[in-house]
Design an enzyme around this catalytic site. Structure first.
Site, PDB file in Angstrom:
ATOM      1  N   ALA A 144     -16.247  -8.243   0.930  1.00 52.74           N
ATOM      2  CA  ALA A 144     -14.993  -7.993   1.656  1.00 52.74           C
ATOM      3  C   ALA A 144     -14.442  -9.361   2.058  1.00 52.74           C
ATOM      4  O   ALA A 144     -14.726  -9.876   3.138  1.00 52.74           O
ATOM      5  CB  ALA A 144     -15.258  -7.125   2.876  1.00 52.74           C
ATOM      6  N   GLY A 160     -13.466 -12.252  11.003  1.00 59.45           N
ATOM      7  CA  GLY A 160     -14.395 -11.593  10.075  1.00 59.45           C
ATOM      8  C   GLY A 160     -14.006 -10.146   9.857  1.00 59.45           C
ATOM      9  O   GLY A 160     -12.871  -9.760  10.123  1.00 59.45           O
ATOM     10  N   ASN A 161     -14.936  -9.361   9.330  1.00 60.50           N
ATOM     11  CA  ASN A 161     -14.683  -7.924   9.155  1.00 60.50           C
ATOM     12  C   ASN A 161     -16.015  -7.178   9.237  1.00 60.50           C
ATOM     13  O   ASN A 161     -17.065  -7.799   9.348  1.00 60.50           O
ATOM     14  CB  ASN A 161     -13.943  -7.652   7.835  1.00 60.50           C
ATOM     15  CG  ASN A 161     -14.745  -8.063   6.627  1.00 60.50           C
ATOM     16  OD1 ASN A 161     -15.770  -7.466   6.302  1.00 60.50           O
ATOM     17  ND2 ASN A 161     -14.301  -9.134   5.950  1.00 60.50           N
ATOM     18  N   HIS A 162     -15.938  -5.842   9.201  1.00 58.85           N
ATOM     19  CA  HIS A 162     -17.127  -5.012   9.459  1.00 58.85           C
ATOM     20  C   HIS A 162     -18.017  -4.760   8.246  1.00 58.85           C
ATOM     21  O   HIS A 162     -18.910  -3.928   8.310  1.00 58.85           O
ATOM     22  CB  HIS A 162     -16.705  -3.661  10.043  1.00 58.85           C
ATOM     23  CG  HIS A 162     -16.170  -3.758  11.441  1.00 58.85           C
ATOM     24  ND1 HIS A 162     -16.927  -4.198  12.490  1.00 58.85           N
ATOM     25  CD2 HIS A 162     -14.941  -3.504  11.943  1.00 58.85           C
ATOM     26  CE1 HIS A 162     -16.200  -4.186  13.590  1.00 58.85           C
ATOM     27  NE2 HIS A 162     -14.979  -3.778  13.282  1.00 58.85           N
ATOM     28  N   SER A 163     -17.782  -5.443   7.129  1.00 64.18           N
ATOM     29  CA  SER A 163     -18.632  -5.209   5.953  1.00 64.18           C
ATOM     30  C   SER A 163     -20.096  -5.515   6.274  1.00 64.18           C
ATOM     31  O   SER A 163     -20.420  -6.582   6.788  1.00 64.18           O
ATOM     32  CB  SER A 163     -18.166  -6.106   4.796  1.00 64.18           C
ATOM     33  OG  SER A 163     -19.109  -6.055   3.748  1.00 64.18           O
TER      34      SER A 163
END
Ligand code: CTP
Ligand code: CA
Length: 223
Positions: free
Chosen positions: A100, A33-36
């Site tokens: 994102a 995943g990512n930090h969005s």
């Protein structure tokens, strides 16, 4: 008395907004995943709704409350986000892709939890399909399409390239070089590049205020 025409300039218009991260499954318990946080996209969806548009918000996993008057479709993976966006794009007068999206996804998803064994371990990844570029290739002249760009270097050049390549009306460049802007912050500092090449640098402000600026540019684009 109220002038509804003026208060609701987007009445009768449909908007598609994507927001948040995507989660790409590795096995039943893990993902990439990512930090969005999704805050920027949710703020845009909420603002477009306030202006009278009918909103479809395609959201990756976030901790946010759905803005008032917004219909939300929950997705996890980039593929699910692509499917939902492709379905709703033809009917959308306005599309804003602020998600994102993962650029790569595991080539295979293990159906059991992967056990630790060797000291070194790697996961094969393959490119995801670019949702925004896919929509851009289908865009009609009556549709407004807005993208985002996250850059750490050669910001303007890279963003201009994305604007052209994805056939956008304008692109919102998020600078990672500004403290207090971007991922996990309530504020953002953006630069907008229009398809005619015009560059507009905005001050650091709340994501709600950035959403208002973006909506003004969308209204301009429609008129
Ligand atoms: N985007 C998308 N689908 C993808 C990847 C990105 O729709 N698979 C969209 C994002 O929502 C954003 C824009 O494309 O509106 C730019 O995303 P960004 O990550 O900055 O650019 P990329 O084209 O993915 O290029 P790179 O990450 O290599 O800079
Ligand atoms: Ca990317």
């Amino acid at each position: 008395s109220m002038n509804l025409e003026q208060d609701l300039p987007l009445k009768g218009k449909k908007a598609l907004v994507s927001a948040g991260p995507t989660y790409e499954a590795i096995d039943p318990v893990r993902f990439i995943g990512n930090h969005s946080s999704g805050k920027m996209g949710y703020a845009i969806a909420g603002q477009l709704a306030k202006l009278g548009a009918e909103i479809t918000l395609v959201s990756g996993p976030t901790a946010l409350t759905t803005p008032k008057g917004v219909r939300k479709i929950d997705v996890k993976s980039a593929q699910q986000m692509l499917d939902a966006c492709a379905e709703h794009f033809p009917a959308a007068d306005i599309t804003v892709m602020s998600a994102a999206v993962a650029d790569y996804t595991p080539t295979e998803v293990a159906d059991q939890k992967i056990k630790k064994k060797a000291e070194d371990f790697s996961i094969a990844l393959q490119k995801t399909k670019d949702i925004l570029a896919t929509l851009g290739a289908q865009k009609r002249p009556d549709q407004v399409l807005v993208g985002f760009a996250l850059e750490t270097n050669n910001e303007l050049e890279n963003a201009k390239d994305k604007l052209k390549r994805k056939n956008l009306d304008f692109i919102v460049l998020n600078s990672m070089q500004d403290k207090g802007a971007g991922f996990a912050h309530d504020t953002n500092k953006v630069t907008v590049i229009q398809k005619d090449g015009q560059v507009m640098a905005f001050d650091l402000k709340s994501k709600e205020e950035v959403a208002i600026d973006i909506c003004h540019l969308i209204l301009q684009q429609l008129s």
